[in-house]
Design an enzyme around this catalytic site. Structure first.
Site, PDB file in Angstrom:
ATOM      1  N   GLU A 182       1.293  -0.375  -4.962  1.00  0.00           N
ATOM      2  CA  GLU A 182       0.309   0.663  -5.256  1.00  0.00           C
ATOM      3  C   GLU A 182       0.990   2.023  -5.240  1.00  0.00           C
ATOM      4  O   GLU A 182       1.513   2.441  -4.203  1.00  0.00           O
ATOM      5  CB  GLU A 182      -0.810   0.672  -4.205  1.00  0.00           C
ATOM      6  N   ASP A 206       0.808  -1.212   0.000  1.00  0.00           N
ATOM      7  CA  ASP A 206       0.000   0.000   0.000  1.00  0.00           C
ATOM      8  C   ASP A 206       0.852   1.278   0.000  1.00  0.00           C
ATOM      9  O   ASP A 206       1.859   1.353   0.722  1.00  0.00           O
ATOM     10  CB  ASP A 206      -0.856  -0.046   1.273  1.00  0.00           C
TER      11      ASP A 206
HETATM   12  C1  GLC Z   1      -4.082   3.359  -0.037  1.00  0.00           C
HETATM   13  C2  GLC Z   1      -5.425   2.681   0.122  1.00  0.00           C
HETATM   14  C3  GLC Z   1      -6.406   3.651   0.652  1.00  0.00           C
HETATM   15  C4  GLC Z   1      -5.926   4.160   1.978  1.00  0.00           C
HETATM   16  C5  GLC Z   1      -4.522   4.723   1.866  1.00  0.00           C
HETATM   17  C6  GLC Z   1      -3.923   4.951   3.188  1.00  0.00           C
HETATM   18  O1  GLC Z   1      -4.109   4.327  -1.005  1.00  0.00           O
HETATM   19  O2  GLC Z   1      -5.824   2.130  -1.076  1.00  0.00           O
HETATM   20  O3  GLC Z   1      -7.672   3.095   0.768  1.00  0.00           O
HETATM   21  O4  GLC Z   1      -6.795   5.132   2.452  1.00  0.00           O
HETATM   22  O5  GLC Z   1      -3.661   3.850   1.179  1.00  0.00           O
HETATM   23  O6  GLC Z   1      -3.556   3.754   3.789  1.00  0.00           O
END
Ligand code: GLC
Ligand code: MG
Length: 686
Positions: free
Chosen positions: A378, A308
């Site tokens: 991500e 993440d």
């Molecule tokens: C990522 C997740 C999102 C979350 C963020 C903080 O972007 O997909 O849902 O709010 O991280 O952890």
């Protein structure tokens, strides 16, 4: 022992005796054996043997024959020659086998791993299936629904976080990475889910959040009290309690990314909510903690991680202000992530080294056959696509198997053929060669594409997702064409929506629509659902669509099976054929494979007739294998007049050995070149 000639053959007259063992047979002692007498007897036997060699040579060998006689026979041409021939034959065959094996290995293209073959399905656990009637989905619920993945021919499931959490950001604020939140179940539920998934041949991908924890995490409590070991686990700096802004950095959720902590008397950094303090990944102890956590879950048998928010993992230690996008904007109005260039809070040098360390741990757990641990990162880098590509690693150092490709999320900005091509090409033309592409059309952070692009494009988008080269990601509900729900201010659950309702991510997180019964089958026990259901659930649901051959679900299933069973999709070339205001068209072909596929998708707003007569590699007549409008299945078009309605996608299968890619190298792409030998049905490197 005596031998007698009888009609040209020697026969045994009495019991056959082995001269070497005569003494023993005669009852002689061991001492006798060494006596000179025995020696003479032996010599005389040898002499006799020499003398009678001619006769002996006519004796047929048999078991128990004396060694000398056997040796004599074995040196005769009729035994020696076949023996030598056989020996050399075995040597040659072995060498040939080794050579063939080496050639096959050298010529075989690398095997595809599980994450190349299956789409990745994202489960948002709050919204998938509620097993205990509290209105929130849980792990037992997911376990009840595993057959849904098998029906769709999906083998990889990524589950958004279910760690123990105060749920300020619904699980992305982790209080204990080694525990399951009671809302979702317990560790035993997790273990049972994983075991059942593995039984069914499914892979489980966990979400992992290396950038931050919850402010309720034990580490944060120890850090704010300046415990010697933990004091540098987070990013702290001195600040003025009255105006706690050591610099102009802003949180992704809006406003300053600094909060003053009274306990420690300093400010801490949070690139997301104030309840999500950023870890200090410049501290090697923190990196080690994360490695231990990754190992903890790998040890339990999970098959991979979705990492993440990785671009936020490091910040510049100098803490200087970031440059404003609009230099004239008064600094006090700088409150959103769009107001700054994130030169000091994202994509910092050193970030990739940390991810590579994580990757190395995962590689240690990937050695058993069939146990490859997968990593996807991500990072939204928007127009800086080259930054995203860095997560692929280098030819020498592995990093993520692929970074998520979010560019198709922009499809609704301009529904047209050339825009679709542009977005696809953003990835294809920037991806390092030999890497594996992937496509995302929705997730828990973005409006559902069925709502933002429009319902009429849902099938076409799924068709594109499943026929492009690389791994598709499907967010729960996309396989049935689920849409956003409407949320009023009072219904807002998402913290991002509390700051600004238009930023709420609740609309795309509504409960999964399983059937037309109570709560769409999401919660069959009570009337509670944590977010409202989409009113369409009576017709848009899994059960109804399973029965309907022309449904979004049936088409998804068909396309996913086609993708996995037809080599041109997994192994073949991807070539652009045409793009215009309406249509985006490409083909999939594999050298040596007679069947190839032409895809024609109308992303425009009107009916279109596409003329592909200039494409000489295509046959004159083209038959539609599958249309998103089932009425057009099997329709035959002349290649100069391929007709599509707005929102219609066609899969056309045609037979030819004339390939398109050799004459259009600039329009074609393949991850790993492979050719097909149709006569024996094998793939080889070419
Ligand atoms: C990522 C997740 C999102 C979350 C963020 C903080 O972007 O997909 O849902 O709010 O991280 O952890
Ligand atoms: Mg950080």
């Amino acid at each position: 022992m005596s031998l007698k000639k009888n009609s040209g053959q020697m026969e045994l007259e009495e019991t056959i005796r082995n001269p070497g063992f005569k003494d023993a047979d005669d009852g002689g002692s061991a001492a006798d054996t060494s006596s000179s007498g025995t020696g003479e007897r032996r010599d005389s036997t040898a002499v006799k043997l020499d003398a009678a060699a001619e006769e002996y040579t006519q004796l047929k060998p048999y078991a128990g024959m004396p060694k000398e006689v056997l040796l004599l026979h074995s040196s005769r041409a009729r035994y020696r020659v076949p023996r030598e021939v056989l020996f050399w034959l075995v040597v040659c065959c072995t060498l040939a086998l080794v050579a063939v094996t080496i050639t096959i290995i050298a010529l075989s293209p690398p095997c595809l791993r599980w994450w190349h073959i299956t789409p990745v399905y994202q489960v948002y656990p709050r919204s998938f299936k509620d097993s205990d009637g509290d209105g929130v989905g849980d792990l037992k619920g997911i376990k009840e629904k595993l057959d849904h993945f098998l029906d769709l021919n999906i083998k990889a499931v990524w589950i958004s976080p279910f760690y123990r959490s105060p749920m300020k950001d619904f699980g992305y604020d982790v209080e204990d990475f080694r525990d399951v939140d009671p809302l979702f179940g317990n560790m035993q539920d997790f273990e049972e889910l994983l075991a059942e998934m593995h039984n069914k041949g499914l892979k489980l991908i966990m979400d992992f959040i290396p950038n931050h924890t919850s402010d309720r995490h034990r580490w944060f409590n120890l850090s704010r009290t300046r415990d010697p070991h933990y004091k540098d686990y987070y990013v702290w700096t001195d600040c003025d309690p009255a105006s706690p802004k050591p610099n102009n950095w802003v949180s992704i959720f809006g406003n300053s990314s600094w909060t003053y902590d009274e306990v420690r008397g300093q400010c801490y950094l949070h690139q997301f909510l104030k309840e999500q303090p950023d870890l200090n990944l410049r501290n090697p102890d923190v990196v080690q903690e994360i490695i231990d956590l990754i190992s903890f879950w790998l040890e339990k048998g999970v098959d991979g991680f979705r990492m993440d928010a990785v671009k936020h993992m490091l910040e510049a230690a100098h803490l200087r202000d970031e440059p404003q996008v609009d230099p004239d904007m008064p600094p006090e109005l700088v409150t959103t992530e769009w107001d700054l260039y994130h030169d000091y809070t994202t994509s910092q040098v050193g970030l990739h080294d940390i991810l590579r360390e994580f990757r190395a741990v995962m590689d240690d757990y990937s050695r058993e056959p069939g146990r490859y641990r997968f990593m996807v990162t991500e990072s939204y880098d928007y127009e800086e696509v080259d930054k995203t590509m860095m997560y692929y690693g280098t030819p020498l150092v592995k990093e993520s198997d692929f970074p998520f490709n979010f560019y198709l999320l922009d499809l609704p900005l301009n529904t047209s053929g050339w825009w679709a091509k542009h977005l696809v090409d953003l990835w294809m033309s920037n991806m390092p060669s030999g890497k594996w592409p992937n496509w995302v059309v929705g997730n828990h952070d973005r409006p559902r594409i069925g709502s933002s692009a429009g319902r009429m494009y849902v099938r076409a988008i799924n068709l594109m997702l499943l026929t492009l080269p690389g791994t598709p990601t499907t967010y729960y509900g996309e396989e049935i064409g689920m849409e956003n729900i409407n949320i009023t201010q009072s219904q807002v659950q998402d913290p991002a929506g509390k700051y600004n309702v238009s930023l709420s991510r609740d609309p795309e997180r509504s409960p999964m629509q399983w059937n037309s019964e109570k709560n769409a089958g999401f919660n069959t026990q009570t009337n509670k659902t944590w977010l409202p259901l989409h009113p369409s659930y009576e017709t848009v649901n899994v059960e109804v669509q399973k029965e309907d051959k022309g449904s979004v679900l049936s088409q998804y299933r068909f396309l996913n099976s086609l993708r996995q069973s037809e080599l041109p999709f997994l192994r073949g070339w991807f070539c652009y054929v045409l793009s215009d205001t309406n249509v985006f068209s490409y083909l999939r072909e594999l050298d040596g494979h007679k069947e190839a596929y032409l895809i024609v998708i109308n992303f425009g707003k009107e009916f279109s007739t596409t003329d592909l007569s200039a494409v000489k590699e295509l046959p004159y007549e083209l038959r539609v294998l599958m249309s998103t409008n089932a009425n057009n299945n099997q329709k035959v078009f002349q290649k100069s007049r391929i007709q599509t309605e707005a929102g219609e996608g066609l899969v056309i299968r045609y037979s030819t050995y004339t390939r398109y890619h050799p004459s259009h190298p600039a329009q074609c792409y393949v991850s790993e070149k492979a050719c097909y030998l149709e006569t024996v049905g094998v793939l080889y490197k070419c």
